[in-house]
Motif scaffolding. Structure first.
Motif: not given
Length: 214
Positions: A10-15, A35-39
């Protein structure tokens, strides 16, 4: 196929609003890699608390960059298959069982087919892939792959394909592909993919680059 050898990436950005519930539901079916994409919110901590393996980017790398990291992590841990899904709740985690069943039944790739697509460029890309490969919804984020395909290509994405490069690589190799129709859920905030014009341009660029590789 041993369910413990399947990674749900799971790609995740501010979720932070949805991530714990989505991870908790998905983890009933297989191992979850977020994958926390820079949250800048608590996405990583909440995902980890819900039982996910979490890999964090210090800066945002975008959707394809996050999936590159997720596939590399899954391959390094010896998973046999990867299923990608969104962290925002639009993909019902219960669908994972249908994808696993298709992989266990011998499919090399399993593709979700949404009941609706919001952007005109998505319809154009889908027309191309339907005519060329019989693929109805190339840009759906819910997809399943045998990890052997990823190892054969050597990467997930190399040109900003909006999640389609490995799928098209498999189609060109004559891989067995199955498609699973489903109804898309509704998200409660703004989509992460970008504004209408920029998103359409990104999709059309990806389609043109994929066509050149055909």
């Amino acid at each position: 196929m041993d369910r413990s050898r399947i990674a749900l990436v799971m790609p995740a950005l501010n979720e932070a609003v949805t991530i714990a519930d989505v991870v908790g539901a998905a983890a009933r079916h297989a191992s979850v890699v977020v994958v926390d994409d820079g949250s800048t919110d608590a996405t990583a901590a909440l995902a980890r608390g819900a039982g996910a393996i979490v890999v964090s980017h210090r800066v945002n790398r975008g959707y394809d960059g996050a999936l590159n990291t997720g596939f590399a992590e899954a391959a390094s841990r010896g998973f046999e298959a990867v299923i990608t899904l969104d962290a925002d709740g639009q993909h019902d985690p219960s669908l994972v069982a249908r994808f696993i069943a298709a992989l266990e039944g011998g499919a090399d790739v399993v593709l979700g087919v949404r009941d609706e697509r919001p952007r005109i460029a998505e319809h154009i890309f889908a027309l191309y892939t339907r005519l060329r490969f019989g693929i109805s919804d190339p840009l759906c984020g819910l997809k399943g792959y045998r990890i052997a395909l990823y190892r054969a290509q050597g990467h997930f994405d190399s040109y900003g394909s909006v999640g389609t490069e490995l799928m098209l690589f498999a189609a060109r190799r004559g891989a067995r592909i199955e498609q699973v129709p489903f109804r898309v859920g509704r998200r409660t905030d703004a989509p992460r993919f970008g504004r209408l014009l920029s998103a359409n341009l990104r999709i059309l660029r990806a389609m043109i680059l994929s066509w050149r590789r055909a």
